[in-house]
Design a protein around this motif. Structure first.
Motif, PDB file in Angstrom:
ATOM      1  N   THR A 101      19.949   4.760   8.778  1.00 46.69           N
ATOM      2  CA  THR A 101      19.415   5.537   7.657  1.00 46.69           C
ATOM      3  C   THR A 101      20.009   6.931   7.575  1.00 46.69           C
ATOM      4  OG1 THR A 101      17.592   6.427   8.966  1.00 46.69           O
ATOM      5  CG2 THR A 101      17.192   4.333   7.790  1.00 46.69           C
ATOM      6  N   ASN A 102      20.737   7.349   8.589  1.00 44.29           N
ATOM      7  CA  ASN A 102      21.264   8.722   8.663  1.00 44.29           C
ATOM      8  C   ASN A 102      20.175   9.770   8.466  1.00 44.29           C
ATOM      9  OD1 ASN A 102      23.891   8.069   9.284  1.00 44.29           O
ATOM     10  ND2 ASN A 102      24.535   7.963   7.150  1.00 44.29           N
ATOM     11  N   GLN A 103      18.943   9.406   8.800  1.00 43.99           N
ATOM     12  CA  GLN A 103      17.759  10.256   8.642  1.00 43.99           C
ATOM     13  C   GLN A 103      17.565  10.726   7.205  1.00 43.99           C
ATOM     14  OE1 GLN A 103      18.269  13.052  12.042  1.00 43.99           O
ATOM     15  NE2 GLN A 103      16.322  12.193  12.727  1.00 43.99           N
ATOM     16  N   LEU A 104      18.018   9.927   6.268  1.00 43.09           N
ATOM     17  CA  LEU A 104      17.739  10.209   4.861  1.00 43.09           C
ATOM     18  C   LEU A 104      16.246  10.003   4.634  1.00 43.09           C
ATOM     19  CD1 LEU A 104      20.876   8.455   3.355  1.00 43.09           C
ATOM     20  CD2 LEU A 104      20.429  10.915   3.430  1.00 43.09           C
ATOM     21  N   PRO A 105      15.691  10.486   3.529  1.00 41.36           N
ATOM     22  CA  PRO A 105      14.236  10.430   3.344  1.00 41.36           C
ATOM     23  C   PRO A 105      13.601   9.041   3.526  1.00 41.36           C
ATOM     24  CG  PRO A 105      15.187  11.903   1.737  1.00 41.36           C
ATOM     25  CD  PRO A 105      16.346  11.255   2.470  1.00 41.36           C
ATOM     26  N   THR A 119       0.834  -1.197   0.000  1.00 39.45           N
ATOM     27  CA  THR A 119       0.000   0.000   0.000  1.00 39.45           C
ATOM     28  C   THR A 119       0.872   1.250   0.000  1.00 39.45           C
ATOM     29  OG1 THR A 119      -1.804  -1.126   1.143  1.00 39.45           O
ATOM     30  CG2 THR A 119      -1.778   1.273   1.275  1.00 39.45           C
ATOM     31  N   LEU A 120       1.909   1.257   0.825  1.00 39.39           N
ATOM     32  CA  LEU A 120       2.836   2.398   0.833  1.00 39.39           C
ATOM     33  C   LEU A 120       3.491   2.576  -0.535  1.00 39.39           C
ATOM     34  CD1 LEU A 120       4.710   2.075   4.258  1.00 39.39           C
ATOM     35  CD2 LEU A 120       2.992   3.778   3.607  1.00 39.39           C
ATOM     36  N   MET A 121       3.863   1.470  -1.167  1.00 39.88           N
ATOM     37  CA  MET A 121       4.580   1.552  -2.449  1.00 39.88           C
ATOM     38  C   MET A 121       3.686   2.006  -3.591  1.00 39.88           C
ATOM     39  SD  MET A 121       7.688   1.075  -1.738  1.00 39.88           S
ATOM     40  CE  MET A 121       7.272   1.971  -0.243  1.00 39.88           C
ATOM     41  N   ARG A 122       2.377   1.978  -3.399  1.00 40.22           N
ATOM     42  CA  ARG A 122       1.463   2.505  -4.424  1.00 40.22           C
ATOM     43  C   ARG A 122       1.337   4.029  -4.327  1.00 40.22           C
ATOM     44  NH1 ARG A 122      -1.356  -2.477  -3.535  1.00 40.22           N
ATOM     45  NH2 ARG A 122      -2.674  -1.568  -1.937  1.00 40.22           N
ATOM     46  N   ILE A 123       1.812   4.608  -3.242  1.00 37.32           N
ATOM     47  CA  ILE A 123       1.776   6.056  -3.070  1.00 37.32           C
ATOM     48  C   ILE A 123       3.065   6.617  -3.661  1.00 37.32           C
ATOM     49  CG2 ILE A 123       1.674   7.944  -1.393  1.00 37.32           C
ATOM     50  CD1 ILE A 123       0.199   5.915   0.476  1.00 37.32           C
ATOM     51  N   GLU A 124       2.949   7.396  -4.719  1.00 37.66           N
ATOM     52  CA  GLU A 124       4.111   7.847  -5.488  1.00 37.66           C
ATOM     53  C   GLU A 124       5.172   8.513  -4.618  1.00 37.66           C
ATOM     54  OE1 GLU A 124       5.275  10.630  -9.305  1.00 37.66           O
ATOM     55  OE2 GLU A 124       3.165  10.236  -8.867  1.00 37.66           O
ATOM     56  N   HIS A 125       4.763   9.362  -3.694  1.00 38.63           N
ATOM     57  CA  HIS A 125       5.721  10.055  -2.819  1.00 38.63           C
ATOM     58  C   HIS A 125       6.585   9.058  -2.039  1.00 38.63           C
ATOM     59  CE1 HIS A 125       7.422  12.785   0.115  1.00 38.63           C
ATOM     60  NE2 HIS A 125       6.899  12.037   1.078  1.00 38.63           N
ATOM     61  N   TYR A 126       5.957   8.035  -1.471  1.00 34.87           N
ATOM     62  CA  TYR A 126       6.708   7.035  -0.702  1.00 34.87           C
ATOM     63  C   TYR A 126       7.549   6.149  -1.618  1.00 34.87           C
ATOM     64  CZ  TYR A 126       3.814   8.280   3.331  1.00 34.87           C
ATOM     65  OH  TYR A 126       3.200   8.944   4.348  1.00 34.87           O
ATOM     66  N   ARG A 127       6.985   5.800  -2.770  1.00 38.30           N
ATOM     67  CA  ARG A 127       7.677   4.914  -3.712  1.00 38.30           C
ATOM     68  C   ARG A 127       9.005   5.525  -4.169  1.00 38.30           C
ATOM     69  NH1 ARG A 127      10.409   2.058  -5.863  1.00 38.30           N
ATOM     70  NH2 ARG A 127      10.057   0.668  -7.595  1.00 38.30           N
ATOM     71  N   LYS A 128       9.053   6.838  -4.306  1.00 40.02           N
ATOM     72  CA  LYS A 128      10.280   7.507  -4.740  1.00 40.02           C
ATOM     73  C   LYS A 128      11.363   7.483  -3.659  1.00 40.02           C
ATOM     74  CE  LYS A 128       8.213  10.682  -8.044  1.00 40.02           C
ATOM     75  NZ  LYS A 128       7.976  12.098  -8.374  1.00 40.02           N
ATOM     76  N   LEU A 129      10.944   7.315  -2.402  1.00 39.11           N
ATOM     77  CA  LEU A 129      11.906   7.342  -1.292  1.00 39.11           C
ATOM     78  C   LEU A 129      12.699   6.053  -1.154  1.00 39.11           C
ATOM     79  CD1 LEU A 129       9.792   9.095   1.490  1.00 39.11           C
ATOM     80  CD2 LEU A 129      11.391  10.120  -0.141  1.00 39.11           C
ATOM     81  N   VAL A 130      12.264   4.988  -1.829  1.00 41.79           N
ATOM     82  CA  VAL A 130      12.940   3.699  -1.692  1.00 41.79           C
ATOM     83  C   VAL A 130      13.381   3.157  -3.040  1.00 41.79           C
ATOM     84  CG1 VAL A 130      11.648   3.130   0.403  1.00 41.79           C
ATOM     85  CG2 VAL A 130      10.842   2.297  -1.789  1.00 41.79           C
ATOM     86  N   ASP A 131      14.390   2.314  -3.009  1.00 41.46           N
ATOM     87  CA  ASP A 131      14.882   1.584  -4.173  1.00 41.46           C
ATOM     88  C   ASP A 131      14.607   0.117  -3.894  1.00 41.46           C
ATOM     89  OD1 ASP A 131      16.177   0.344  -6.233  1.00 41.46           O
ATOM     90  OD2 ASP A 131      18.162   1.144  -5.756  1.00 41.46           O
ATOM     91  N   LEU A 132      13.615  -0.442  -4.562  1.00 41.53           N
ATOM     92  CA  LEU A 132      13.215  -1.818  -4.309  1.00 41.53           C
ATOM     93  C   LEU A 132      14.034  -2.837  -5.080  1.00 41.53           C
ATOM     94  CD1 LEU A 132       9.362  -1.292  -4.396  1.00 41.53           C
ATOM     95  CD2 LEU A 132      10.799  -1.589  -2.394  1.00 41.53           C
ATOM     96  N   GLY A 133      14.717  -2.440  -6.129  1.00 43.30           N
ATOM     97  CA  GLY A 133      15.415  -3.395  -6.973  1.00 43.30           C
ATOM     98  C   GLY A 133      16.863  -3.622  -6.610  1.00 43.30           C
ATOM     99  N   ALA A 134      17.369  -2.886  -5.659  1.00 44.65           N
ATOM    100  CA  ALA A 134      18.803  -2.923  -5.379  1.00 44.65           C
ATOM    101  C   ALA A 134      19.291  -4.275  -4.887  1.00 44.65           C
ATOM    102  CB  ALA A 134      19.164  -1.844  -4.359  1.00 44.65           C
ATOM    103  N   VAL A 135      18.469  -4.985  -4.122  1.00 46.08           N
ATOM    104  CA  VAL A 135      18.951  -6.235  -3.539  1.00 46.08           C
ATOM    105  C   VAL A 135      18.041  -7.407  -3.862  1.00 46.08           C
ATOM    106  CG1 VAL A 135      20.187  -5.154  -1.643  1.00 46.08           C
ATOM    107  CG2 VAL A 135      17.783  -5.706  -1.354  1.00 46.08           C
ATOM    108  N   GLY A 155      17.071  10.879  -2.586  1.00 45.53           N
ATOM    109  CA  GLY A 155      17.525  11.417  -1.310  1.00 45.53           C
ATOM    110  C   GLY A 155      18.653  10.609  -0.697  1.00 45.53           C
ATOM    111  N   GLY A 156      18.979   9.472  -1.316  1.00 47.39           N
ATOM    112  CA  GLY A 156      20.117   8.707  -0.862  1.00 47.39           C
ATOM    113  C   GLY A 156      19.779   7.509  -0.002  1.00 47.39           C
ATOM    114  N   SER A 157      20.822   6.716   0.244  1.00 38.90           N
ATOM    115  CA  SER A 157      20.669   5.483   1.005  1.00 38.90           C
ATOM    116  C   SER A 157      21.879   5.275   1.891  1.00 38.90           C
ATOM    117  CB  SER A 157      20.516   4.296   0.046  1.00 38.90           C
ATOM    118  OG  SER A 157      20.242   3.125   0.764  1.00 38.90           O
TER     119      SER A 157
END
Length: 184
Positions: free
Chosen positions: A95-99, A27-43, A66-68
């Motif tokens: 997370t170093n308080q990154l987004p 549900t979070l990942m369907r919200i564009e704002h939240y989806r941009k904050l994460v990289d799901l394909g990295a691992v 915003g970084g990782s």
């Protein structure tokens, strides 16, 4: 060092709990704002990775825009110890308080306050801001009318005039030393 979120997972999630966790994450990942904050394909070996599946034994993601810093990994089952004395119930994500920290903390709070029994200490969360939720007691009220998106505000500390400040503080958290001793 860097800003970090911590969680102690003293048991496996049940299938129904895991379904609820996966649903909330998706549900979070369907919200564009939240989806941009994460990289799901990295691992993840599946490409392209768009959502967690019920059959997955882990949910994991890195920071996106915003970084990782470190990868957030949530296990359905407590991992097997890799060596004698391995405290597999202890988890953290720097997370170093990154987004993407917002998503990490939302996930942990959702699990603690919505999916699991918030009066139990079998899943403990904390962060370097000093936020710690061990066990919610009678000094907390939960507003169950709020939607999943607003559950962050679903609990509030209440003080009863007949209780001292010490009694209230004591009732907010329980001594978890015995849980750690049992695992060692």
């Amino acid at each position: 060092m860097g800003y970090t979120n911590y969680w102690y997972q003293y048991r496996d999630f049940t299938d129904s709990e895991w379904v609820e966790i996966v649903d909330y994450f998706n549900t979070l990942m369907r919200i564009e704002h939240y989806r941009k904050l994460v990289d799901l394909g990295a691992v993840n070996g599946r490409e392209p990775f768009e959502r967690a599946e019920y059959g997955d034994a882990e949910i994991y993601f890195d920071g996106g825009e915003g970084g990782s810093c470190e990868t957030f990994v949530l296990h359905k089952h407590e991992p097997k110890p890799r060596y004698e004395g391995d405290k597999t119930y202890f988890n953290f994500c720097k997370t170093n308080q990154l987004p993407y920290d917002k998503i990490v903390w939302k996930m942990l709070k959702f699990i603690k306050l919505v999916v699991l029994d918030p009066t139990s200490a079998d899943f403990i969360i904390s962060n370097d801001n000093g936020d710690e939720i061990v066990s919610i007691s009678d000094t907390v009220t939960l507003d169950t009318n709020l939607s999943r998106e607003n559950f962050d505000h679903a609990y509030k500390w209440t003080t009863a005039p007949q209780k001292s400040r010490y009694e209230i503080a004591k009732s907010r958290a329980i001594n978890t030393k015995h849980l750690v001793e049992e695992k060692e």
